[in-house]
Each structure stands twice: as structure tokens, then as C-alpha cells.
Design an enzyme around this catalytic site. Structure first.
Site, short mmCIF file in Angstrom:
data_model
loop_
_atom_site.label_atom_id
_atom_site.label_comp_id
_atom_site.label_asym_id
_atom_site.label_seq_id
_atom_site.Cartn_x
_atom_site.Cartn_y
_atom_site.Cartn_z
N SER A 238 1.00 -1.40 -0.05
CA SER A 238 -0.09 0.19 0.02
C SER A 238 0.91 1.63 -0.12
CB SER A 238 -0.82 -0.16 0.83
OG SER A 238 -0.19 0.32 2.18
N LYS A 239 0.18 2.53 0.26
CA LYS A 239 0.80 3.63 -0.04
C LYS A 239 2.46 4.23 1.25
CE LYS A 239 -2.75 6.74 -2.47
NZ LYS A 239 -4.03 7.29 -2.26
N ARG A 240 2.04 3.39 2.34
CA ARG A 240 3.00 3.65 3.68
C ARG A 240 3.97 2.83 3.22
NH1 ARG A 240 2.54 -0.44 6.44
NH2 ARG A 240 1.12 -1.38 5.82
N GLY A 242 5.41 3.10 0.05
CA GLY A 242 6.54 3.77 -1.11
C GLY A 242 4.89 4.12 -2.53
#
Ligand code: GLU
Length: 466
Positions: A238-240, A242
Site C-alpha cells: 500500500s501507499k505507506r 512507497g
């Protein structure tokens, strides 16, 4: 065996993320490997969340990756007549029925099922009522209440589902919009799809889709569910972790072939080989070697692979993808022999195209600007004489290749009694403005005679005017 027909059906509710790209890639590679067909379909029945900007972003990312389609893009929102036609067939054969249960009634059913210790599901109230179409009515599939449905997954093996857990799910909502499970099956049937490869987040949808194929009396496609891509902490990527979007990797300076190679390897293997060209992937990709365990996205590995691809690819391919970075830095570069040579001086030392562009900037301007410390240290009066001698020698040199360039150097070293480094480093500053660059002979050859002499003369003027 019939021609393999695969598909990629993204929902246009955002950019193309790396997980989606990998799914697209598996389907595309399998179609290309088998000389089959690859269909692109945009699943935009969710009018509120679907946007044209997302469609454009997805197409842009696929094109950049070089994933081309033979058919489509089809848009589900433009296929309502087809969904209605199949609803007609299902109603007629008695495989589907109208249901007018209200949200309150459905809520009550769920509550009761829960209280009885079961899973919340529709209780079949309207199954045998023979209702007609009315405002607010939905169409449901009359699903079998006993027995099992088996997904014969080409990657995971057989997965068995109890039919009493697959309730009479909705095919058409009261506003006439088809549900995902229904639209997908009608599309896959009418588009001739015989191989469905998708993320295993869809594995629970597959038995429902199988029930629909059976209700329509249509042979099943082959199904394969690919494990999700995970982040380095083993949770779903997921976004966290990268950047997620394919185009973010483009903008960071990855080559499409490198990202392609990396994404395929996240879930597919061929012995212990890591590096594959695009053509090699097409040649070697089969579903047999798709793994059962999740791939872990590792930025460092991707970077290393990118460096390998930059080094191995043809300079023309690299320069095509390098150009946008050069342009962004305000550089008037264009495709051609000069840029090819520039790439060749940098391709063994660049992890990304962004890095390569930074390293290439000195090649293009009419005048080089000198790094202050470098010019103080190396562009001194003592180098004037060697520079002037070198200019004379170079002017009379016709063959401006790395090999031939050694001779004028030797002559200047002999005449001035200077060691190589004493000339090479000031020369590097005169030509590149910096103390770090590709090998000096490579730089000379890539710059070419005219530019080299111009830059050297400018350095002489610069030293003399100080
Ligand atoms: N639109 C669905 C998705 O993006 C497609 C799933 C499928 O392959 O059937 O997840």
C-alpha cells in the site's frame, strides 16, 4: 486447443498500481506466449467512482509499459443492452428471478441468520414468487442450495466452496446497473475469454461466477488466482510502503522493461534467472511457473534490475526514455547518434534515468559552467601550455575515437613532461565543469572534435582572463 484469450479489466477509480500492472502483465504475457489474444476492458459501472482521468491514466501507464491490447478498450457502461439481453435469458430459463425485498427486510434476514449462528445471507423469500419487474426490484440468481462448487484454479489447485454459503446474489440492481460478478461473466463470455488470471482478492467471487456460467450453460474459462504483492513487512502493498502507481516509477527514472521484468518476477520464476528481456519473458512465460506464495516488493532489487537493464538495453531504447528527463532539465537534446554516444558513456554507472540525465547535462550546452571548487583547483595557469598543445594536436586528428585519442595525449605528456592525471583532471573540468564524469576518453569521443576544441579554447580564455 483454441486460441488463448485473456483480459485485463481495471476499474477506472484511480491510477494503475503496480499490483494491477502485474496482473495485466501476466495476462498479456500469456496471450503473447501462446500467440493468443489480449482484451482490455474498462469496468466503469460504478458511475460515482469512475472517472475519465483514471481511464486516461491507466491507458497511459499500459502504453508506457508496452502492454498492448488486441481488442478494446471496451467500456462496461456502454454495454447495458448486452447485460439486459442475458438477464432476459436467465429469467426465461428460470435461473434468475425478480426480488422486491426491502432494505429493512434484508437487514432483518441478516440479523436472524447471525442469531442462528450462520453467515448473513439472503433467505430466498422471492425465489418462487414469480414476480414481475417493478420499480425497486432487483434480479437475483437462483443458486443451488446444496452441494459444492469447485474452482479448479490453475495456480492454487482445487478450491471447494459450499453452495449454501453462496446465496442468491444480485445480478442487476434496481437502477438497472449490473453487479460486478454478473457483468464480468457476461463480458467474459461475449468477449470469448477462456483464461482468467487475476489477483486472489477475487477468489471468493469465482464460485459465484461459475454458478452463472452453469446457469447459462456455457463452458468455464480456466481460472488462475495470483497471490497479492506484499510490502517488506509482509502486509499487502500500500501507499505507506512507497509509490504505488506505475507512472510514479516512470517518473523516478525506471525503464519500462526493468519494471516489467521486476513485476513478473514477483510471482513467477524461471529457475534462478533474474534478468529477462521483454522477448525472453514472452518466450518463457507460462502459468506453470506462477508461484503460490506472495511476492514481496523490494525497491533495492528493482533498482539493481533497472541498472542492469539500462546497461544491457540498446542506447536508442535508453535514449528514448531518457529524453523526457533531459527536456525537464531544460536540455535541448534529441534522438540520434550523439545521444546514443552520450548514453554509452553513462549506462554502466546509472541506477535510474533520472540519475543518468543529471550526469548527461554537461554534454549539451554551448558553454560549460565550471564548478567553483573544481575550477579553482584545476583551471590554473600551469595548465595553459598543455591545453594549447592539446588543442593543436586534436585539431589535426581526424579519427576522434577513444583509441586514436591516446596518441595526442601521449605527445602532450612527452612535450610537457606531465603525468596523465595532471592533464586529465583539468581537462575533465574544462570539458564537463566537474571533477567527476565518465572516463575522459569516452567523454572526448562522445562530445566530438568540434565541441571538445571549443570547450578547451573557452577554458584557455577563462584562465587567461582571470
Ligand atoms: N474490475 C475488477 C478489478 O479491477 C476486475 C476483476 C477481474 O479480473 O475479474 O479488480
Amino acid at each position: 486447443m483454441d486460441k488463448v484469450v485473456t483480459r485485463f479489466p481495471p476499474s477506472p477509480t484511480g491510477y494503475l498500481h503496480v499490483g494491477g500492472a502485474r496482473t495485466a502483465l501476466f495476462n498479456w504475457l500469456y496471450a503473447r506466449h501462446t500467440q493468443g489474444r489480449f482484451v482490455l476492458r474498462i469496468e466503469d459501472t460504478d458511475a460515482e467512482r469512475s472517472t475519465q482521468a483514471s481511464v486516461d491514466a491507466i491507458l497511459e501507464a499500459l502504453e508506457w509499459l508496452g502492454i498492448d491490447w488486441d481488442d478494446g478498450p471496451y467500456f462496461q457502461s456502454r454495454r447495458m443492452d448486452i447485460y439486459n439481453e442475458y438477464i432476459g435469458k436467465l429469467l426465461e430459463s428460470g435461473a434468475a428471478y425478480y426480488c422486491t425485498c426491502t432494505p429493512e427486510q434484508l437487514e432483518e434476514m441478516r440479523k436472524m441468520a447471525k442469531e442462528a449462528g450462520g453467515k448473513p445471507k439472503y433467505d430466498g423469500s422471492c425465489r418462487e414468487k414469480g414476480l414481475e419487474k417493478t420499480d425497486g426490484a432487483v434480479v437475483r440468481l437462483k443458486a443451488p442450495v446444496m452441494g459444492t462448487t469447485v474452482v479448479e484454479d490453475v495456480i492454487k489447485g482445487n478450491i471447494v466452496f459450499q453452495n449454501d454459503e453462496l446465496d442468491d446474489f444480485i445480478l442487476l440492481r434496481s437502477d438497472g446497473i449490473p453487479t460486478y460478478n454478473y457483468a464480468v461473466v457476461v463480458d467474459d463470455i461475449t468477449m470469448g475469454i477462456n483464461t482468467v488470471i487475476r489477483g486472489d482478492d477475487h477468489v471468493n467471487n469465482t464460485p459465484r461466477q461459475i454458478l452463472l456460467y452453469k446457469a447459462l450453460n456455457i463452458p468455464l474459462p480456466a481460472f488462475g488466482h495470483v497471490p497479492m504483492v506484499l510490502g517488506n513487512d509482509r502486509s499487502r502493498l500500500s501507499k505507506r510502503h512507497g509509490a504505488m502507481s506505475v507512472t510514479a516509477y516512470r517518473d523516478m527514472g525506471f525503464l519500462p522493461d526493468a519494471l516489467l521484468n521486476y513485476l513478473v518476477r514477483l510471482g513467477w520464476s524461471f529457475g534462478d534467472q533474474e534478468f529477462f528481456t521483454r522477448n525472453e519473458l514472452i518466450e518463457k512465460f507460462t502459468l506453470d511457473n506462477v508461484g503460490k506464495s506472495a511476492g514481496i516488493f523490494d525497491m533495492e532489487k528493482l533498482q539493481a534490475l533497472n541498472a542492469d537493464h539500462i546497461k544491457a538495453a540498446s542506447p536508442r531504447y535508453v535514449s528514448k526514455h531518457l529524453l523526457p528527463f533531459l527536456k525537464e532539465a531544460g536540455c535541448e537534446a534529441e534522438e540520434g547518434e550523439f545521444l546514443d554516444k552520450v548514453v554509452l558513456t553513462l549506462n554502466a554507472r546509472s541506477k535510474t534515468l533520472k540519475e543518468m540525465a543529471e550526469g548527461a547535462l554537461f554534454y549539451f550546452p554551448d558553454t560549460v559552467s565550471y564548478d567553483e571548487d573544481a575550477s579553482k583547483k584545476f583551471l590554473m595557469e600551469s595548465i595553459l601550455e598543455p591545453f594549447k598543445l592539446l588543442i593543436d594536436e586534436l585539431k589535426s586528428l581526424d579519427d576522434f575515437t577513444e583509441k586514436a585519442l591516446e596518441t595526442p595525449f601521449k605527445t602532450v605528456m612527452e612535450k610537457t613532461d606531465l603525468k596523465f592525471g595532471k592533464i586529465a583532471q583539468p581537462l575533465r573540468v574544462a570539458l564537463t565543469g566537474k571533477t567527476v564524469s565518465p572516463g575522459i576518453f569516452e567523454v572526448l569521443e562522445a562530445l566530438g572534435k568540434e565541441k571538445v576544441i571549443k570547450r578547451l579554447e573557452k577554458a584557455v580564455q577563462y584562465i587567461e582572463s582571470r
